[in-house]
Design a protein around this motif. Sequence first.
Motif, PDB file in Angstrom:
ATOM      1  N   LEU A  98     -62.944  14.789  34.637  1.00 39.85           N
ATOM      2  CA  LEU A  98     -61.773  13.842  34.825  1.00 39.85           C
ATOM      3  C   LEU A  98     -61.762  12.527  33.799  1.00 39.85           C
ATOM      4  O   LEU A  98     -60.772  12.396  33.263  1.00 39.85           O
ATOM      5  CB  LEU A  98     -61.587  13.363  36.295  1.00 39.85           C
ATOM      6  CG  LEU A  98     -61.173  14.519  37.303  1.00 39.85           C
ATOM      7  CD1 LEU A  98     -60.871  14.156  38.591  1.00 39.85           C
ATOM      8  CD2 LEU A  98     -59.837  15.076  36.913  1.00 39.85           C
ATOM      9  N   ASP A  99     -62.865  12.135  33.825  1.00 34.13           N
ATOM     10  CA  ASP A  99     -62.950  10.708  33.141  1.00 34.13           C
ATOM     11  C   ASP A  99     -62.761  11.038  31.651  1.00 34.13           C
ATOM     12  O   ASP A  99     -62.047  10.567  30.920  1.00 34.13           O
ATOM     13  CB  ASP A  99     -64.198   9.916  33.314  1.00 34.13           C
ATOM     14  CG  ASP A  99     -65.366  10.536  32.923  1.00 34.13           C
ATOM     15  OD1 ASP A  99     -65.457  11.714  33.085  1.00 34.13           O
ATOM     16  OD2 ASP A  99     -66.217   9.631  32.648  1.00 34.13           O
ATOM     17  N   GLN A 100     -63.327  12.269  31.140  1.00 34.73           N
ATOM     18  CA  GLN A 100     -63.063  12.568  29.731  1.00 34.73           C
ATOM     19  C   GLN A 100     -61.751  13.208  29.436  1.00 34.73           C
ATOM     20  O   GLN A 100     -61.212  12.809  28.590  1.00 34.73           O
ATOM     21  CB  GLN A 100     -64.360  13.871  29.501  1.00 34.73           C
ATOM     22  CG  GLN A 100     -64.052  14.409  28.067  1.00 34.73           C
ATOM     23  CD  GLN A 100     -64.742  15.615  27.821  1.00 34.73           C
ATOM     24  OE1 GLN A 100     -65.565  16.165  28.731  1.00 34.73           O
ATOM     25  NE2 GLN A 100     -64.949  16.214  26.633  1.00 34.73           N
ATOM     26  N   ALA A 101     -61.158  14.013  30.518  1.00 31.94           N
ATOM     27  CA  ALA A 101     -59.715  14.186  30.504  1.00 31.94           C
ATOM     28  C   ALA A 101     -58.835  13.119  30.188  1.00 31.94           C
ATOM     29  O   ALA A 101     -57.961  13.003  29.267  1.00 31.94           O
ATOM     30  CB  ALA A 101     -59.341  15.202  31.396  1.00 31.94           C
ATOM     31  N   ASN A 102     -59.163  12.030  30.990  1.00 33.75           N
ATOM     32  CA  ASN A 102     -58.498  10.932  30.884  1.00 33.75           C
ATOM     33  C   ASN A 102     -58.485  10.200  29.347  1.00 33.75           C
ATOM     34  O   ASN A 102     -57.354   9.590  28.974  1.00 33.75           O
ATOM     35  CB  ASN A 102     -58.744   9.657  31.832  1.00 33.75           C
ATOM     36  CG  ASN A 102     -57.596   8.617  31.986  1.00 33.75           C
ATOM     37  OD1 ASN A 102     -56.579   8.731  31.842  1.00 33.75           O
ATOM     38  ND2 ASN A 102     -58.316   7.338  32.091  1.00 33.75           N
ATOM     39  N   LYS A 152     -48.322  18.072  21.185  1.00 30.93           N
ATOM     40  CA  LYS A 152     -49.113  19.177  20.990  1.00 30.93           C
ATOM     41  C   LYS A 152     -50.057  19.329  22.683  1.00 30.93           C
ATOM     42  O   LYS A 152     -49.827  18.432  23.273  1.00 30.93           O
ATOM     43  CB  LYS A 152     -50.098  19.158  19.864  1.00 30.93           C
ATOM     44  CG  LYS A 152     -51.000  17.850  19.605  1.00 30.93           C
ATOM     45  CD  LYS A 152     -51.668  17.866  18.618  1.00 30.93           C
ATOM     46  CE  LYS A 152     -52.551  16.718  18.283  1.00 30.93           C
ATOM     47  NZ  LYS A 152     -53.060  16.365  17.021  1.00 30.93           N
ATOM     48  N   GLN A 153     -50.639  20.400  22.210  1.00 28.98           N
ATOM     49  CA  GLN A 153     -51.243  20.578  23.568  1.00 28.98           C
ATOM     50  C   GLN A 153     -52.371  19.617  23.793  1.00 28.98           C
ATOM     51  O   GLN A 153     -52.933  19.110  22.756  1.00 28.98           O
ATOM     52  CB  GLN A 153     -52.106  22.012  23.582  1.00 28.98           C
ATOM     53  CG  GLN A 153     -53.119  22.435  24.654  1.00 28.98           C
ATOM     54  CD  GLN A 153     -53.508  23.895  24.515  1.00 28.98           C
ATOM     55  OE1 GLN A 153     -53.956  24.235  23.395  1.00 28.98           O
ATOM     56  NE2 GLN A 153     -53.886  24.655  25.544  1.00 28.98           N
ATOM     57  N   GLN A 154     -52.608  19.396  25.077  1.00 28.90           N
ATOM     58  CA  GLN A 154     -53.463  18.305  25.435  1.00 28.90           C
ATOM     59  C   GLN A 154     -55.041  18.583  25.267  1.00 28.90           C
ATOM     60  O   GLN A 154     -55.814  17.832  25.051  1.00 28.90           O
ATOM     61  CB  GLN A 154     -53.432  17.669  26.932  1.00 28.90           C
ATOM     62  CG  GLN A 154     -52.217  16.868  26.936  1.00 28.90           C
ATOM     63  CD  GLN A 154     -52.125  15.449  26.308  1.00 28.90           C
ATOM     64  OE1 GLN A 154     -53.150  14.987  25.832  1.00 28.90           O
ATOM     65  NE2 GLN A 154     -51.057  14.705  26.867  1.00 28.90           N
ATOM     66  N   GLY A 155     -55.263  20.034  25.424  1.00 29.04           N
ATOM     67  CA  GLY A 155     -56.368  20.476  25.024  1.00 29.04           C
ATOM     68  C   GLY A 155     -57.687  20.512  26.217  1.00 29.04           C
ATOM     69  O   GLY A 155     -58.760  20.163  26.095  1.00 29.04           O
ATOM     70  N   PHE A 156     -56.966  20.226  27.526  1.00 24.66           N
ATOM     71  CA  PHE A 156     -57.888  20.223  28.855  1.00 24.66           C
ATOM     72  C   PHE A 156     -58.565  21.402  29.028  1.00 24.66           C
ATOM     73  O   PHE A 156     -58.019  22.542  28.645  1.00 24.66           O
ATOM     74  CB  PHE A 156     -57.104  19.675  30.018  1.00 24.66           C
ATOM     75  CG  PHE A 156     -56.426  18.423  29.846  1.00 24.66           C
ATOM     76  CD1 PHE A 156     -56.978  17.270  29.448  1.00 24.66           C
ATOM     77  CD2 PHE A 156     -55.083  18.030  30.091  1.00 24.66           C
ATOM     78  CE1 PHE A 156     -56.507  16.027  29.295  1.00 24.66           C
ATOM     79  CE2 PHE A 156     -54.528  16.972  29.992  1.00 24.66           C
ATOM     80  CZ  PHE A 156     -55.123  16.118  29.544  1.00 24.66           C
ATOM     81  N   SER A 157     -59.670  21.368  29.882  1.00 26.60           N
ATOM     82  CA  SER A 157     -60.447  22.674  30.317  1.00 26.60           C
ATOM     83  C   SER A 157     -60.768  22.374  31.693  1.00 26.60           C
ATOM     84  O   SER A 157     -60.836  21.302  32.078  1.00 26.60           O
ATOM     85  CB  SER A 157     -61.479  23.121  29.284  1.00 26.60           C
ATOM     86  OG  SER A 157     -62.642  22.109  29.415  1.00 26.60           O
ATOM     87  N   GLU A 158     -60.893  23.615  32.345  1.00 26.69           N
ATOM     88  CA  GLU A 158     -61.274  23.530  33.803  1.00 26.69           C
ATOM     89  C   GLU A 158     -62.725  22.800  33.989  1.00 26.69           C
ATOM     90  O   GLU A 158     -63.048  22.162  34.950  1.00 26.69           O
ATOM     91  CB  GLU A 158     -61.595  24.711  34.388  1.00 26.69           C
ATOM     92  CG  GLU A 158     -59.820  25.380  34.209  1.00 26.69           C
ATOM     93  CD  GLU A 158     -59.707  26.093  35.509  1.00 26.69           C
ATOM     94  OE1 GLU A 158     -60.270  26.081  36.562  1.00 26.69           O
ATOM     95  OE2 GLU A 158     -58.377  26.535  35.581  1.00 26.69           O
ATOM     96  N   GLU A 159     -63.530  22.870  32.827  1.00 26.96           N
ATOM     97  CA  GLU A 159     -64.913  22.529  32.837  1.00 26.96           C
ATOM     98  C   GLU A 159     -65.158  20.794  32.662  1.00 26.96           C
ATOM     99  O   GLU A 159     -66.008  20.050  32.850  1.00 26.96           O
ATOM    100  CB  GLU A 159     -65.691  23.154  32.010  1.00 26.96           C
ATOM    101  CG  GLU A 159     -66.063  24.485  32.166  1.00 26.96           C
ATOM    102  CD  GLU A 159     -64.939  25.426  31.383  1.00 26.96           C
ATOM    103  OE1 GLU A 159     -64.308  25.060  30.464  1.00 26.96           O
ATOM    104  OE2 GLU A 159     -64.453  26.468  32.108  1.00 26.96           O
ATOM    105  N   MET A 160     -63.934  20.322  32.243  1.00 23.19           N
ATOM    106  CA  MET A 160     -63.877  18.898  31.688  1.00 23.19           C
ATOM    107  C   MET A 160     -63.955  18.051  32.593  1.00 23.19           C
ATOM    108  O   MET A 160     -63.291  18.207  33.716  1.00 23.19           O
ATOM    109  CB  MET A 160     -62.702  18.883  30.866  1.00 23.19           C
ATOM    110  CG  MET A 160     -62.421  17.437  29.959  1.00 23.19           C
ATOM    111  SD  MET A 160     -61.188  17.512  29.148  1.00 23.19           S
ATOM    112  CE  MET A 160     -61.442  18.543  27.871  1.00 23.19           C
TER     113      MET A 160
END
Length: 131
Positions: free
Chosen positions: A66-70, A56-64
């Motif tokens: 990098l460590d949170q996205a990881n 399913k979609q990872q749910g990343f956002s431009e404001e996120m």
Amino acid sequence: MSAPTLQEFQRQVSELLLRHRSLLDVMTKYSQSNASVNRAVSKSITECGCIELNAKQQGFSEEMELDQANRQSKSHMAGQLCEHCSDIVRSEMGKNLFYLSAYCNLLDIDLEEVVAKESDKCSTLGWFNLT
């Protein structure tokens, strides 16, 4: 017995490759072996069932950050390869590596140098190596 270095493996491939010396043959065999790796992994899901896939979609956002996205990123995979499937995937990856080495040989590229440069790039660029 220790594993051969990439250079030793590449030299061994050069000595063994007889039938597919044409660049076109090696290109297509490399592509075919890559598809076989993907097929073996797919069969571990659809036939054996030792791993499951729930994408399913990872749910990343431009404001996120990098460590949170990881921390948030997922492989979409549950379980692990059984011994049988793992053996098959390893075998197919070995063939893929064989043809990658043959590709390098025909183009006069040192596979060990490719790995070293990519590792340096990853170390230097870190997260910015994502593109």
